[in-house]
Write an enzyme that holds these catalytic residues in place. Structure first.
Site, PDB file in Angstrom:
ATOM      1  N   HIS A 179      17.770   0.596-105.627  1.00 45.55           N
ATOM      2  CA  HIS A 179      17.367   0.482-104.220  1.00 45.55           C
ATOM      3  C   HIS A 179      16.314  -0.601-103.992  1.00 45.55           C
ATOM      4  O   HIS A 179      16.131  -1.054-102.874  1.00 45.55           O
ATOM      5  CB  HIS A 179      16.958   1.839-103.638  1.00 45.55           C
ATOM      6  CG  HIS A 179      15.589   2.312-104.022  1.00 45.55           C
ATOM      7  ND1 HIS A 179      15.297   2.829-105.245  1.00 45.55           N
ATOM      8  CD2 HIS A 179      14.431   2.336-103.326  1.00 45.55           C
ATOM      9  CE1 HIS A 179      14.014   3.165-105.283  1.00 45.55           C
ATOM     10  NE2 HIS A 179      13.462   2.871-104.132  1.00 45.55           N
ATOM     11  N   TYR A 180      15.645  -1.066-105.081  1.00 44.23           N
ATOM     12  CA  TYR A 180      14.687  -2.155-104.880  1.00 44.23           C
ATOM     13  C   TYR A 180      15.374  -3.440-104.404  1.00 44.23           C
ATOM     14  O   TYR A 180      14.779  -4.247-103.719  1.00 44.23           O
ATOM     15  CB  TYR A 180      13.826  -2.374-106.141  1.00 44.23           C
ATOM     16  CG  TYR A 180      12.539  -1.603-105.998  1.00 44.23           C
ATOM     17  CD1 TYR A 180      12.582  -0.213-105.873  1.00 44.23           C
ATOM     18  CD2 TYR A 180      11.308  -2.239-105.882  1.00 44.23           C
ATOM     19  CE1 TYR A 180      11.428   0.509-105.657  1.00 44.23           C
ATOM     20  CE2 TYR A 180      10.148  -1.512-105.663  1.00 44.23           C
ATOM     21  CZ  TYR A 180      10.212  -0.152-105.548  1.00 44.23           C
ATOM     22  OH  TYR A 180       9.069   0.576-105.306  1.00 44.23           O
ATOM     23  N   HIS A 241      14.084  -1.505-111.593  1.00 44.60           N
ATOM     24  CA  HIS A 241      13.506  -2.129-110.400  1.00 44.60           C
ATOM     25  C   HIS A 241      12.770  -3.433-110.721  1.00 44.60           C
ATOM     26  O   HIS A 241      13.029  -4.473-110.120  1.00 44.60           O
ATOM     27  CB  HIS A 241      12.536  -1.169-109.691  1.00 44.60           C
ATOM     28  CG  HIS A 241      13.159   0.145-109.300  1.00 44.60           C
ATOM     29  ND1 HIS A 241      14.483   0.259-108.978  1.00 44.60           N
ATOM     30  CD2 HIS A 241      12.635   1.387-109.167  1.00 44.60           C
ATOM     31  CE1 HIS A 241      14.747   1.524-108.666  1.00 44.60           C
ATOM     32  NE2 HIS A 241      13.640   2.235-108.782  1.00 44.60           N
ATOM     33  N   LEU A 385      -0.021 -17.085 -99.448  1.00 40.43           N
ATOM     34  CA  LEU A 385      -0.298 -18.129-100.419  1.00 40.43           C
ATOM     35  C   LEU A 385      -1.796 -18.365-100.433  1.00 40.43           C
ATOM     36  O   LEU A 385      -2.400 -18.660 -99.395  1.00 40.43           O
ATOM     37  CB  LEU A 385       0.440 -19.405 -99.984  1.00 40.43           C
ATOM     38  CG  LEU A 385       0.302 -20.619-100.873  1.00 40.43           C
ATOM     39  CD1 LEU A 385       0.909 -20.378-102.249  1.00 40.43           C
ATOM     40  CD2 LEU A 385       0.988 -21.827-100.223  1.00 40.43           C
TER      41      LEU A 385
HETATM   42  C1  BG6 Z   1      12.752   5.695-107.969  1.00 41.17           C
HETATM   43  C2  BG6 Z   1      12.013   6.340-109.093  1.00 41.17           C
HETATM   44  O1  BG6 Z   1      13.806   4.923-108.450  1.00 41.17           O
HETATM   45  O2  BG6 Z   1      11.870   4.872-107.232  1.00 41.17           O
HETATM   46  C3  BG6 Z   1      10.817   7.122-108.577  1.00 41.17           C
HETATM   47  O3  BG6 Z   1      12.883   7.214-109.802  1.00 41.17           O
HETATM   48  C4  BG6 Z   1       9.957   6.263-107.688  1.00 41.17           C
HETATM   49  O4  BG6 Z   1      10.044   7.626-109.665  1.00 41.17           O
HETATM   50  C5  BG6 Z   1      10.790   5.568-106.637  1.00 41.17           C
HETATM   51  O5  BG6 Z   1       8.995   7.109-107.078  1.00 41.17           O
HETATM   52  C6  BG6 Z   1       9.961   4.575-105.842  1.00 41.17           C
HETATM   53  O6  BG6 Z   1      10.710   4.087-104.782  1.00 41.17           O
HETATM   54  P1  BG6 Z   1       9.982   3.563-103.481  1.00 41.17           P
HETATM   55  O7  BG6 Z   1      11.082   2.974-102.666  1.00 41.17           O
HETATM   56  O8  BG6 Z   1       9.340   4.762-102.838  1.00 41.17           O
HETATM   57  O9  BG6 Z   1       8.966   2.580-103.915  1.00 41.17           O
END
Ligand code: BG6
Length: 489
Positions: A179-180, A241, A385
């Site tokens: 999801h990152y 991530h 920057l």
């Molecule tokens: C998840 C991890 O992938 O990402 C979690 O398993 C973490 O441990 C989370 O808390 C963080 O995601 P975000 O979007 O809240 O920064």
């Protein structure tokens, strides 16, 4: 397409991720008119629940950015009318065939497309995929499956998982989510780099001294200890991530913005990296701490975590890319839970100006004059920057200032959640932000030997108090490469 319909089945519908992220993201997409005109959503899980109960659950736990809008509740009613529930076992072909029947009823007269979101523990991925293959779209529609990490625990188990999934699905049907990659600033990384003349030529060892990828959470593993203890922060955050961000940051220019071209470059850069060395790693674990009259329990005080657990909740690492562009440049990663602040950022520190005329104005510490480019991924998205400038006045005093693109002032509109973008991409068949299997292999290959060594040698993590800045070892690691961590902010 006109005449077609999309059925979205959320497998593991009563779980945390589904309630907190997936249903809210689907609703936000609906609200913004981004979902296809004809769609149906099914929740699938073991618990017995009626359609009405699922709808209550979705509306009660709505945590999306839309929920404060004026006509949210009208839209919500329309959305809920298209949500249904089917209760079944995860390993029952029969139960999935029943689901298939229900899907078909909704699809009558339209070209059916089916998306399955596996929001379930990894040990049942394969069962579900096997059974759900009985639910694959017939006719000419597509079938896609979104899977969420963890994709195994190491190179072997991840490879095994891929092999099993591929008995039922082609690579094109598997959408591995990180999801990152759906976060606004991470997407913007490539735009910033490839469409600005002032950055692209600087993007190499010639001008960049080090790159820092920092992830910090100000809460522990509360409630997730059972999952987390089996993985630890390196598998939970770094191997996916942060490494994904690194690959996007460091890859060569892709032939085009096409998914395969981008992913080819990401694989190349990952394969050019040296597997992580134990000497380039610091691991930590948070311990209980009292502050402001409150006690914050340590990691092993979580009832779901074994008392003698050595699982790291913090790690800092230095990684290197053996190619012409990045030879010798440390890429420093730092990720931790229960630290003093919450945030994620990419920080680029540039080299010193050769023969700097203003050297003496910086005293003995030339590092103070280093230009830094920071992409603040969250919270408060920003790109800034750091430059050196003269303080106005008759004397010659130098200062550091930020040229700051702060999203909330420049773009007051809310930023979509990462899951919104990724779900929409999966529906549209856009694979750019999903992980291909060779990328996954390359990512595991970098971390697996080190993870094995950590576990075999039972290396004890350095303890740090809940709410602190993490183990001091992280500073020694950075100092070894002549780097100072930037402060999140
Ligand atoms: C998840 C991890 O992938 O990402 C979690 O398993 C973490 O441990 C989370 O808390 C963080 O995601 P975000 O979007 O809240 O920064």
């Amino acid at each position: 397409k006109a005449g077609s319909t999309v059925s979205i089945t959320v497998v593991g519908a009563s779980g945390d991720l589904a309630r907190k992220k997936i249903f809210p993201a689907l609703f936000a997409l609906f609200y913004e008119d981004c979902l296809p005109e004809h769609f149906t959503i099914f929740g699938y899980a073991r618990s017995k629940m009626s359609d009405e109960e699922l709808r209550n659950m979705i509306s009660e736990t709505l945590t999306c950015r839309i929920d404060k809008r004026e006509n949210c509740s009208d839209k919500m009613d329309q959305f809920l009318q298209r949500c249904f529930y089917h209760s079944g076992q995860y390993n029952s072909e029969e139960n999935f065939s029943e689901l298939d029947k229900k899907l078909k009823e909704k699809e009558v007269g339209r070209l059916p497309n089916r998306l399955f979101y596996l929001s379930i523990p990894p040990n049942i991925f394969v069962d579900v995929v096997r059974c759900a293959s009985h639910c694959a779209s017939s006719a000419n529609g597509w079938t896609r499956v979104i899977v969420e990490k963890p994709f195994g625990r190491d190179l072997e188990s991840s490879g095994e998982l891929t092999r099993c999934l591929k008995q039922h699905l082609s690579e094109d049907q598997i959408f591995r989510i990180d999801h990152y990659l759906g976060k606004e600033l991470v997407e913007n990384l490539s735009v910033l780099r490839f469409s600005n003349l002032v950055f692209e030529p600087l993007w190499s060892r010639n001008y960049i001294r080090n790159v820092q990828l920092i992830f910090s959470e100000n809460f522990g593993t509360e409630g997730r200890g059972g999952y987390f203890d089996n993985y630890g922060i390196i598998r939970d955050i770094m191997q996916n991530h942060l490494l994904q961000i690194l690959a996007l940051f460091a890859m060569e220019t892709p032939v085009s913005l096409d998914a395969e071209d981008i992913r080819n470059e990401k694989v190349k850069v990952l394969r050019s990296m040296r597997p992580l060395q134990i000497d380039d790693l610091i691991v930590g674990q948070y311990k209980g701490h009292s502050a402001g009259g409150k006690f914050y329990p340590g990691y092993t005080e979580d009832p779901t975590v074994p008392n003698d657990s050595l699982t790291p909740t913090f790690a800092a690492a230095a990684l290197f890319i053996n190619n012409a562009r990045w030879d010798g440049v440390p890429f420093l990663m730092k990720a931790g839970k229960a630290l003093h602040t919450k945030g994620a950022e990419i920080r680029v520190q540039f080299r010193h100006v050769p023969g700097n005329l203003y050297k003496r104005n910086f005293g003995t510490d030339l590092d103070k004059a280093t230009n830094e480019l920071v992409l603040r991924v969250q919270p408060d998205e920003a790109i800034y920057l750091r430059i050196n400038n003269k303080v106005p006045g008759l004397g010659m005093r130098l200062d550091r200032s930020d040229l700051n693109l702060l999203y909330k002032t420049r773009y007051p509109k809310e930023i979509p959640d990462a899951y919104e973008r990724l779900l929409l991409d999966a529906i549209e068949g856009e694979r750019r932000l999903f992980i291909r299997s060779d990328e996954l292999d390359a990512a595991w290959a970098l971390f697996t030997p080190l993870l094995k060594e950590l576990e075999e040698r039972k290396i004890a993590p350095e303890l740090y108090p809940y709410g602190s800045r993490g183990p001091v070892g992280a500073h020694y690691l950075a100092a070894k490469y002549n780097v100072r961590w930037g402060d999140l902010g």
